[in-house]
Write an enzyme that holds these catalytic residues in place. Sequence first.
Site, PDB file in Angstrom:
ATOM      1  CB  CYS A   1      -0.926   0.006   1.221  1.00 27.09           C
ATOM      2  SG  CYS A   1      -1.921   1.512   1.359  1.00 27.09           S
TER       3      CYS A   1
ATOM      4  CG  HIS B   1      -2.641  -2.069  -9.162  1.00 26.49           C
ATOM      5  ND1 HIS B   1      -3.481  -1.226  -8.483  1.00 26.49           N
ATOM      6  CD2 HIS B   1      -1.621  -2.347  -8.322  1.00 26.49           C
ATOM      7  CE1 HIS B   1      -2.992  -1.002  -7.275  1.00 26.49           C
ATOM      8  NE2 HIS B   1      -1.855  -1.674  -7.159  1.00 26.49           N
TER       9      HIS B   1
ATOM     10  CD  GLU C   1      -7.041   0.959  -2.315  1.00 27.77           C
ATOM     11  OE1 GLU C   1      -6.416   0.070  -1.697  1.00 27.77           O
ATOM     12  OE2 GLU C   1      -6.951   2.164  -2.052  1.00 27.77           O
TER      13      GLU C   1
ATOM     14  CB  CYS D   1      -5.045   3.605  -4.743  1.00 25.65           C
ATOM     15  SG  CYS D   1      -4.258   1.971  -4.821  1.00 25.65           S
TER      16      CYS D   1
ATOM     17  N   GLY E   1      -1.834   2.086  -6.920  1.00 20.83           N
ATOM     18  CA  GLY E   1      -2.658   2.265  -8.115  1.00 20.83           C
ATOM     19  C   GLY E   1      -2.126   3.370  -9.006  1.00 20.83           C
TER      20      GLY E   1
END
Length: 276
Positions: free
Chosen positions: A75, A161, A210, A219, A222
């Site tokens: 993260c 992703h 997410e 994110c 992301g």
Amino acid sequence: MLVHFTKMHGLGNDFMVIDLISQRGRLRDADIRRLSHRNFGIGFDQLLVVEPPRDPDMDFRYRIYNADGSEVENCGNGARCFARFVLDQRLTTKREIRVETAGGPLTLVVADDGRVRVDMGAPRFAPETLPFAAESDLPVHTLDVAGETLEIGVVSMGNPHAVLVVDSVEYAPVLELGPLIEVHPRFPKRVNAGFMEVVTPHEVRLRVFERGVGETLACGTGACAAVANGIRRGMLASPVNVTLPGGTLSIEWGGEGHPVFMTGPAETVFEGRIIL
């Protein structure tokens, strides 16, 4: 069991952070789901846990749990908050911090202005690294969702992703397609779905649905995945400013084999204690 915690956010992507070096505690899936509830708990997108490293070359072990209790590999917004947290809590005096995650090692650098630059490692595009069911590594794959054929880029930033290019993030069907992409059978471990609008080669807008959380205000992984896929497809050029609903991140990537660097803020909201 009384546990001290800190509430933090990175561009509105919010976290409960717990130090399990100077205190003891154990959180079950049901505890995490209860604590993450925004009406009956503290409320957060992810729980971040600071633990001693298993690797002697690392400074800390960084563990991430989604609001549904599932543990995930990485993260980016959380990594920036993690770096600020261990400094603010005087768990380290280092400004360059090495942490181990389930997705691989990260290097976090805290600048004098409080912004954090994170070496997110090199993006991986091979389908098996996400994993994603496909015969070969391509910049664009097709994915059949709800009777529609979508074009996606697939990227692992330590976590998986799927990146869709859209004309407008404002009108993109994030809440309709996001949950369907997340659990698509071609992603056996589920996936984060990013909806990217290219403004210029150095500027994009992004919304991310997410896995295990839903749409968040930001994110970090992301943003890294979207930029890496955009550069790979010839749409973008480093550096790229990524504007998410919660704010803007700066993403740099030098191309195949090079790490992605993410720079952005991390903020403390409040501290507290809770009985588990």
